[in-house]
Design a protein around this motif. Structure first.
Motif, PDB file in Angstrom:
ATOM      1  N   PRO A  70      -5.163  -7.016 -16.792  1.00  0.00           N
ATOM      2  CA  PRO A  70      -4.678  -8.163 -17.556  1.00  0.00           C
ATOM      3  C   PRO A  70      -3.204  -7.992 -17.937  1.00  0.00           C
ATOM      4  O   PRO A  70      -2.819  -6.953 -18.468  1.00  0.00           O
ATOM      5  N   GLY A  71      -2.402  -8.976 -17.617  1.00  0.00           N
ATOM      6  CA  GLY A  71      -0.969  -8.927 -17.953  1.00  0.00           C
ATOM      7  C   GLY A  71      -0.165  -8.059 -16.997  1.00  0.00           C
ATOM      8  O   GLY A  71       1.061  -8.047 -17.037  1.00  0.00           O
ATOM      9  N   GLY A  72      -0.854  -7.320 -16.107  1.00  0.00           N
ATOM     10  CA  GLY A  72      -0.186  -6.342 -15.249  1.00  0.00           C
ATOM     11  C   GLY A  72       0.762  -6.961 -14.242  1.00  0.00           C
ATOM     12  O   GLY A  72       1.688  -6.301 -13.770  1.00  0.00           O
ATOM     13  N   PHE A  73       0.536  -8.237 -13.935  1.00  0.00           N
ATOM     14  CA  PHE A  73       1.389  -8.847 -12.904  1.00  0.00           C
ATOM     15  C   PHE A  73       2.813  -9.096 -13.420  1.00  0.00           C
ATOM     16  O   PHE A  73       3.710  -9.386 -12.662  1.00  0.00           O
ATOM     17  N   ARG A  74       2.993  -9.009 -14.738  1.00  0.00           N
ATOM     18  CA  ARG A  74       4.344  -9.214 -15.281  1.00  0.00           C
ATOM     19  C   ARG A  74       5.163  -7.923 -15.238  1.00  0.00           C
ATOM     20  O   ARG A  74       6.367  -7.946 -15.421  1.00  0.00           O
ATOM     21  N   LYS A  75       4.467  -6.764 -15.040  1.00  0.00           N
ATOM     22  CA  LYS A  75       5.186  -5.488 -15.070  1.00  0.00           C
ATOM     23  C   LYS A  75       5.853  -5.221 -13.719  1.00  0.00           C
ATOM     24  O   LYS A  75       5.348  -5.668 -12.690  1.00  0.00           O
ATOM     25  N   PRO A  76       6.966  -4.454 -13.722  1.00  0.00           N
ATOM     26  CA  PRO A  76       7.600  -4.125 -12.447  1.00  0.00           C
ATOM     27  C   PRO A  76       6.640  -3.317 -11.571  1.00  0.00           C
ATOM     28  O   PRO A  76       5.871  -2.501 -12.083  1.00  0.00           O
ATOM     29  N   ARG A  77       6.650  -3.543 -10.268  1.00  0.00           N
ATOM     30  CA  ARG A  77       5.738  -2.857  -9.351  1.00  0.00           C
ATOM     31  C   ARG A  77       6.423  -1.622  -8.770  1.00  0.00           C
ATOM     32  O   ARG A  77       7.623  -1.653  -8.484  1.00  0.00           O
ATOM     33  N   ALA A  78       5.621  -0.552  -8.592  1.00  0.00           N
ATOM     34  CA  ALA A  78       6.166   0.647  -7.951  1.00  0.00           C
ATOM     35  C   ALA A  78       6.518   0.325  -6.500  1.00  0.00           C
ATOM     36  O   ALA A  78       5.889  -0.549  -5.891  1.00  0.00           O
ATOM     37  N   GLU A  79       7.489   1.049  -5.970  1.00  0.00           N
ATOM     38  CA  GLU A  79       7.884   0.799  -4.580  1.00  0.00           C
ATOM     39  C   GLU A  79       6.699   1.068  -3.646  1.00  0.00           C
ATOM     40  O   GLU A  79       5.977   2.059  -3.838  1.00  0.00           O
ATOM     41  N   GLY A  80       6.454   0.193  -2.710  1.00  0.00           N
ATOM     42  CA  GLY A  80       5.359   0.384  -1.760  1.00  0.00           C
ATOM     43  C   GLY A  80       4.012  -0.093  -2.287  1.00  0.00           C
ATOM     44  O   GLY A  80       3.016  -0.095  -1.550  1.00  0.00           O
ATOM     45  N   ALA A 122      -7.475 -23.819   2.743  1.00  0.00           N
ATOM     46  CA  ALA A 122      -7.865 -24.582   3.935  1.00  0.00           C
ATOM     47  C   ALA A 122      -8.897 -23.816   4.763  1.00  0.00           C
ATOM     48  O   ALA A 122      -9.667 -24.422   5.513  1.00  0.00           O
ATOM     49  N   ARG A 123      -8.898 -22.483   4.636  1.00  0.00           N
ATOM     50  CA  ARG A 123      -9.807 -21.659   5.455  1.00  0.00           C
ATOM     51  C   ARG A 123     -10.929 -21.020   4.644  1.00  0.00           C
ATOM     52  O   ARG A 123     -11.730 -20.252   5.185  1.00  0.00           O
ATOM     53  N   ALA A 124     -10.960 -21.280   3.349  1.00  0.00           N
ATOM     54  CA  ALA A 124     -11.907 -20.569   2.477  1.00  0.00           C
ATOM     55  C   ALA A 124     -13.343 -20.816   2.909  1.00  0.00           C
ATOM     56  O   ALA A 124     -13.705 -21.923   3.323  1.00  0.00           O
ATOM     57  N   LYS A 125     -14.157 -19.770   2.805  1.00  0.00           N
ATOM     58  CA  LYS A 125     -15.581 -19.898   3.167  1.00  0.00           C
ATOM     59  C   LYS A 125     -16.402 -19.041   2.207  1.00  0.00           C
ATOM     60  O   LYS A 125     -15.854 -18.116   1.575  1.00  0.00           O
ATOM     61  N   PRO A 126     -17.692 -19.335   2.095  1.00  0.00           N
ATOM     62  CA  PRO A 126     -18.516 -18.577   1.158  1.00  0.00           C
ATOM     63  C   PRO A 126     -18.368 -17.068   1.378  1.00  0.00           C
ATOM     64  O   PRO A 126     -18.346 -16.594   2.525  1.00  0.00           O
ATOM     65  N   GLY A 127     -18.230 -16.360   0.261  1.00  0.00           N
ATOM     66  CA  GLY A 127     -18.091 -14.896   0.329  1.00  0.00           C
ATOM     67  C   GLY A 127     -16.651 -14.433   0.177  1.00  0.00           C
ATOM     68  O   GLY A 127     -16.415 -13.279  -0.196  1.00  0.00           O
ATOM     69  N   ASP A 128     -15.676 -15.294   0.481  1.00  0.00           N
ATOM     70  CA  ASP A 128     -14.276 -14.872   0.347  1.00  0.00           C
ATOM     71  C   ASP A 128     -13.976 -14.523  -1.111  1.00  0.00           C
ATOM     72  O   ASP A 128     -14.495 -15.153  -2.031  1.00  0.00           O
ATOM     73  N   GLU A 129     -13.090 -13.521  -1.289  1.00  0.00           N
ATOM     74  CA  GLU A 129     -12.816 -13.027  -2.636  1.00  0.00           C
ATOM     75  C   GLU A 129     -11.454 -13.489  -3.139  1.00  0.00           C
ATOM     76  O   GLU A 129     -10.491 -13.604  -2.364  1.00  0.00           O
ATOM     77  N   LEU A 130     -11.380 -13.719  -4.431  1.00  0.00           N
ATOM     78  CA  LEU A 130     -10.142 -14.127  -5.107  1.00  0.00           C
ATOM     79  C   LEU A 130     -10.075 -13.406  -6.449  1.00  0.00           C
ATOM     80  O   LEU A 130     -11.088 -12.915  -6.941  1.00  0.00           O
ATOM     81  N   GLY A 131      -8.910 -13.440  -7.077  1.00  0.00           N
ATOM     82  CA  GLY A 131      -8.801 -12.971  -8.460  1.00  0.00           C
ATOM     83  C   GLY A 131      -8.437 -14.127  -9.370  1.00  0.00           C
ATOM     84  O   GLY A 131      -7.822 -15.100  -8.932  1.00  0.00           O
ATOM     85  N   ILE A 132      -8.854 -14.015 -10.623  1.00  0.00           N
ATOM     86  CA  ILE A 132      -8.534 -15.039 -11.621  1.00  0.00           C
ATOM     87  C   ILE A 132      -8.003 -14.326 -12.865  1.00  0.00           C
ATOM     88  O   ILE A 132      -8.627 -13.374 -13.333  1.00  0.00           O
ATOM     89  N   GLY A 133      -6.901 -14.794 -13.386  1.00  0.00           N
ATOM     90  CA  GLY A 133      -6.375 -14.254 -14.648  1.00  0.00           C
ATOM     91  C   GLY A 133      -6.289 -15.354 -15.692  1.00  0.00           C
ATOM     92  O   GLY A 133      -5.857 -16.464 -15.391  1.00  0.00           O
TER      93      GLY A 133
END
Ligand SMILES: Cc1cc2nc3c(=O)[nH]c(=O)nc-3n(C[C@H](O)[C@H](O)[C@H](O)COP(=O)(O)OP(=O)(O)OC[C@H]3O[C@@H](n4cnc5c(N)ncnc54)[C@H](O)[C@@H]3O)c2cc1C
Length: 278
Positions: A70-80, A122-133
């Motif tokens: 949670p909130g992690g997407f606002r932090k700077p990302r490590a290289e790679g 457009a290509r989503a099908k049952p079983g595909d995974e997503l994240g929600i914040g």
């Protein structure tokens, strides 16, 4: 009059969740409803009509889905570190007690393969995974409004749906919708009624027709106005409401949901750079 438009706000504990596609349903010529499920949706809540969630998508090149803390997407990302790919969407409907477990509906505009989110949907099908914040907060409709005007393009039709439901049936609501395809009006079939007047603007001159229609509507001291959609299209409408009519930010609530030519628009940035919010 600002208190007329005061809106109850509930802050939520910030969660990120992994969810799976249960089913997809076409809902308009270029819109698809994606119903998501999974145990992570327990205690999800989004009571505000214009609430939004961050949706995390798999990297289209590697297929890897990165869902941060949670909130992690606002932090700077490590290289790679794997990319975090996110966009904003409106939780259209949440059914905590559906037969097979909690279900969340998100409606996606299919605007082509140049957007990660639209291409995924457009290509989503049952079983595909997503994240929600999120959502981080839920903000309810202003209880003191005695009428409302909702302006939306395709991307804001889920929010418009929720606004139409959010006001008491005795409160007149006018919807002004500017969309590419006239058949998109099917999206709100059955939502019109005695106190619900819906107008659709399509075709190349839809932006000017929309502005003329907005200018022709009576806007009283207790009329709440919500506008969302393509940012540059909304600029003249916002100038009319805020500068010509002098409506407060609370009375005229304007949001750029996307911007022509811009990837992942930051909707907290000023809609009108020449006239930032006061
Ligand atoms: C609070 C909030 C709620 C939102 N709710 C919804 C929702 O419920 N459903 C929904 O579909 N969208 C919604 N949006 C809009 C959505 O977040 C953007 O359209 C997003 O940019 C789509 O990501 P993408 O990866 O498909 O395209 P991007 O990678 O962001 O953009 C790629 C290109 O596509 C163009 N583009 C982006 N969106 C559109 C569009 N809708 N139509 C035509 N061209 C576009 C961009 O201008 C750019 O040129 C919401 C936005 C906000 C801020």
């Amino acid at each position: 009059m600002t208190e007329v438009f005061a809106r109850e706000r509930t802050m939520h504990d910030l969660h990120t969740r992994r969810v799976r596609v249960l089913r997809t349903t076409p809902v308009a010529p270029s819109m698809v409803r994606i119903t998501l499920g999974g145990d992570d949706l327990a205690r999800f809540s989004a009571d505000g009509p214009a609430d939004h969630v961050k949706v995390f998508f798999p990297d289209p090149e590697t297929g890897v889905l990165t869902v941060p803390e949670p909130g992690g997407f606002r932090k700077p990302r490590a290289e790679g570190a794997p990319a975090i790919i996110l966009r904003d969407y409106t939780p259209l409907a949440f059914r905590p007690d559906a037969e097979g477990g909690p279900e969340l509906d998100l409606d996606f505009v299919l605007h082509g393969d140049h957007g990660v989110a639209a291409a995924w949907a457009a290509r989503a099908k049952p079983g595909d995974e997503l994240g929600i914040g999120g959502p981080r907060a839920s903000v309810l409709a202003p209880a003191g409004a005695d009428s409302a005007i909702i302006v939306a393009d395709e991307s804001a039709l889920p929010a418009a749906t929720r606004w139409l439901q959010a006001f008491d049936a005795s409160v007149p609501v006018t919807g002004l919708f500017f969309v590419k395809d006239p058949e998109t009006s099917a999206y709100l079939d059955g939502a019109d009624g005695e106190k619900r007047e819906l107008h659709w603007f399509t075709g190349a001159d839809r932006a000017s027709a929309l502005e003329a229609a907005l200018r022709a509507l009576p806007i009283g001291e207790r009329t709440f106005v919500f506008l969302a959609g393509e940012a540059t299209t909304l600029i003249p409408l916002r100038r009319y409401l805020r500068r010509e009519l002098g409506l407060s930010k609370a009375q005229a609530d304007v949001h750029g949901y996307w911007k022509r030519g811009e990837v992942a628009l930051d909707h907290h940035a000023p809609l009108d750079p020449a006239d930032p919010e006061d």
